[in-house]
Write a protein that holds these residues in place. Structure first.
Motif, mmCIF file in Angstrom:
data_model
loop_
_atom_site.group_PDB
_atom_site.id
_atom_site.type_symbol
_atom_site.label_atom_id
_atom_site.label_comp_id
_atom_site.label_asym_id
_atom_site.label_seq_id
_atom_site.Cartn_x
_atom_site.Cartn_y
_atom_site.Cartn_z
ATOM 1 N N GLU A 29 0.828 -1.215 0.000
ATOM 2 C CA GLU A 29 0.000 0.000 0.000
ATOM 3 C C GLU A 29 0.861 1.264 0.000
ATOM 4 O O GLU A 29 0.574 2.223 -0.728
ATOM 5 C CB GLU A 29 -0.912 0.014 1.231
ATOM 6 C CG GLU A 29 -2.026 -1.019 1.200
ATOM 7 C CD GLU A 29 -2.712 -1.144 2.559
ATOM 8 O OE1 GLU A 29 -2.340 -0.372 3.488
ATOM 9 O OE2 GLU A 29 -3.604 -2.001 2.699
ATOM 10 N N GLU A 30 1.904 1.267 0.816
ATOM 11 C CA GLU A 30 2.702 2.468 1.036
ATOM 12 C C GLU A 30 4.000 2.507 0.249
ATOM 13 O O GLU A 30 4.570 3.589 0.054
ATOM 14 C CB GLU A 30 3.024 2.594 2.533
ATOM 15 C CG GLU A 30 1.809 2.615 3.445
ATOM 16 C CD GLU A 30 0.968 3.856 3.244
ATOM 17 O OE1 GLU A 30 1.507 4.877 2.784
ATOM 18 O OE2 GLU A 30 -0.253 3.806 3.537
ATOM 19 N N GLY A 31 4.484 1.337 -0.185
ATOM 20 C CA GLY A 31 5.810 1.288 -0.780
ATOM 21 C C GLY A 31 6.853 1.136 0.310
ATOM 22 O O GLY A 31 6.600 1.464 1.477
ATOM 23 N N TYR A 32 8.020 0.642 -0.056
ATOM 24 C CA TYR A 32 9.048 0.367 0.946
ATOM 25 C C TYR A 32 9.450 1.633 1.702
ATOM 26 O O TYR A 32 9.605 1.619 2.919
ATOM 27 C CB TYR A 32 10.283 -0.259 0.287
ATOM 28 C CG TYR A 32 11.406 -0.494 1.262
ATOM 29 C CD1 TYR A 32 11.430 -1.638 2.040
ATOM 30 C CD2 TYR A 32 12.423 0.441 1.419
ATOM 31 C CE1 TYR A 32 12.447 -1.850 2.965
ATOM 32 C CE2 TYR A 32 13.447 0.243 2.334
ATOM 33 C CZ TYR A 32 13.456 -0.905 3.096
ATOM 34 O OH TYR A 32 14.461 -1.110 4.012
ATOM 35 N N ALA A 108 1.706 -5.510 -7.501
ATOM 36 C CA ALA A 108 2.312 -4.860 -6.341
ATOM 37 C C ALA A 108 3.753 -5.303 -6.155
ATOM 38 O O ALA A 108 4.646 -4.488 -5.879
ATOM 39 C CB ALA A 108 1.496 -5.168 -5.083
ATOM 40 N N LEU A 109 4.003 -6.592 -6.310
ATOM 41 C CA LEU A 109 5.362 -7.112 -6.168
ATOM 42 C C LEU A 109 6.270 -6.535 -7.242
ATOM 43 O O LEU A 109 7.399 -6.122 -6.960
ATOM 44 C CB LEU A 109 5.336 -8.640 -6.242
ATOM 45 C CG LEU A 109 6.690 -9.337 -6.129
ATOM 46 C CD1 LEU A 109 7.367 -8.978 -4.814
ATOM 47 C CD2 LEU A 109 6.523 -10.846 -6.254
ATOM 48 N N TYR A 110 5.775 -6.485 -8.466
ATOM 49 C CA TYR A 110 6.579 -5.956 -9.569
ATOM 50 C C TYR A 110 6.931 -4.487 -9.338
ATOM 51 O O TYR A 110 8.091 -4.078 -9.492
ATOM 52 C CB TYR A 110 5.805 -6.114 -10.882
ATOM 53 C CG TYR A 110 6.581 -5.684 -12.107
ATOM 54 C CD1 TYR A 110 7.410 -6.577 -12.771
ATOM 55 C CD2 TYR A 110 6.473 -4.395 -12.600
ATOM 56 C CE1 TYR A 110 8.124 -6.189 -13.900
ATOM 57 C CE2 TYR A 110 7.184 -3.991 -13.719
ATOM 58 C CZ TYR A 110 8.002 -4.896 -14.372
ATOM 59 O OH TYR A 110 8.708 -4.487 -15.476
ATOM 60 N N MET A 113 9.513 -4.212 -6.555
ATOM 61 C CA MET A 113 10.842 -4.679 -6.927
ATOM 62 C C MET A 113 11.528 -3.688 -7.865
ATOM 63 O O MET A 113 12.734 -3.458 -7.753
ATOM 64 C CB MET A 113 10.750 -6.060 -7.589
ATOM 65 C CG MET A 113 10.473 -7.196 -6.621
ATOM 66 S SD MET A 113 11.550 -7.223 -5.159
ATOM 67 C CE MET A 113 13.165 -7.150 -5.899
ATOM 68 N N VAL A 114 10.782 -3.093 -8.792
ATOM 69 C CA VAL A 114 11.369 -2.088 -9.680
ATOM 70 C C VAL A 114 11.863 -0.892 -8.870
ATOM 71 O O VAL A 114 12.953 -0.356 -9.114
ATOM 72 C CB VAL A 114 10.350 -1.638 -10.741
ATOM 73 C CG1 VAL A 114 10.856 -0.412 -11.485
ATOM 74 C CG2 VAL A 114 10.080 -2.768 -11.732
ATOM 75 N N ALA A 115 11.075 -0.484 -7.882
ATOM 76 C CA ALA A 115 11.436 0.678 -7.070
ATOM 77 C C ALA A 115 12.626 0.392 -6.162
ATOM 78 O O ALA A 115 13.473 1.267 -5.939
ATOM 79 C CB ALA A 115 10.239 1.120 -6.239
ATOM 80 N N LEU A 123 18.451 -9.192 -3.580
ATOM 81 C CA LEU A 123 17.044 -9.568 -3.505
ATOM 82 C C LEU A 123 16.403 -9.540 -4.885
ATOM 83 O O LEU A 123 15.615 -10.424 -5.241
ATOM 84 C CB LEU A 123 16.310 -8.623 -2.564
ATOM 85 C CG LEU A 123 14.864 -8.968 -2.225
ATOM 86 C CD1 LEU A 123 14.793 -10.314 -1.528
ATOM 87 C CD2 LEU A 123 14.258 -7.894 -1.347
ATOM 88 N N ALA A 124 16.756 -8.534 -5.683
ATOM 89 C CA ALA A 124 16.232 -8.436 -7.048
ATOM 90 C C ALA A 124 16.680 -9.628 -7.881
ATOM 91 O O ALA A 124 15.902 -10.181 -8.669
ATOM 92 C CB ALA A 124 16.695 -7.134 -7.690
#
Length: 210
Positions: A29-32, A108-110, A113-115, A123-124
């Motif tokens: 929801e918020e991003g890392y 959401a996962l994609y 991971m891009v961000a 991890l990527a």
């Protein structure tokens, strides 16, 4: 014979799963960057000591989220590749692959991971190897087998698999990632069918005739 986990182990596993579920919702929801351990604590309850006993840092928690979601969501990218018709197999593979990418968790996962890939290169790499990389390798094995048995016109099965999956993704996936529009099921099927047609024209003309 393996012993059943005792009550303490079951409670620990349940608490860990509860934390992961809440953290996944918050991080997606918020991003890392904006997600926090305090927000996870508010949603799950308990003490900071308990939370940090399971996950020592925000980075560790994020790594567990990616691993957990990847295992559940990206496992669908490995459909059985039987000795059936190649068009049917490619269509099944393509629709399942695109369906996973377009699912709420997949998107959401994609995006996450891009961000976060520049900050979590290991991890990527793990995400890529266990998800998209696994899908292309599995398809490449099928194409390699069909090349030997049916004379498919494919010089490099691995590259051919990657290009096919790239055609399947196309703008359908990108538009969903950017929230430009959410493609309908008919659009997904059409995108996959077009990719299969193009792929077979270039690699398996004999199959198309049969």
């Amino acid at each position: 014979m393996n012993e059943k986990p005792n009550g303490h182990a079951r409670r620990r596993a349940a608490k860990r799963a509860e934390i992961l579920t809440a953290a996944t919702e918050i991080f997606f929801e918020e991003g890392y960057g904006r997600a926090s351990m305090d927000a996870v604590l508010v949603r799950t309850g308990g003490s900071k000591r308990t939370l940090y006993k399971y996950f020592h840092s925000k980075d560790e928690l994020f790594a567990a989220i990616v691993s957990n979601v990847s295992d559940r969501v990206l496992a669908a990218l490995r459909p059985p590749l039987e000795d059936g018709d190649i068009r049917e197999t490619l269509t099944t593979m393509g629709e399942r692959y695109l369906g996973v990418l377009l699912s709420p968790e997949g998107l959401a996962l994609y995006r996450n991971m891009v961000a976060e890939a520049p900050y979590f290169p290991e991890l990527a790499e793990t995400f890529f190897s266990n998800g998209p990389g696994r899908a292309s390798c599995h398809l490449a094995a099928f194409l390699r087998d069909r090349k030997a048995r049916a004379g498919l016109q494919i010089e490099d099965p691995q590259r051919a698999a990657e290009q096919f999956l790239g055609m399947v993704r196309g703008d359908v996936h990108l538009s969903a990632v950017l929230e430009v529009r959410r493609p309908a099921k008919t659009a997904v099927r059409k995108a996959v069918a077009t990719a299969v047609d193009i792929f077979l024209v270039g690699t398996a003309p004999d199959v198309r005739k049969g």
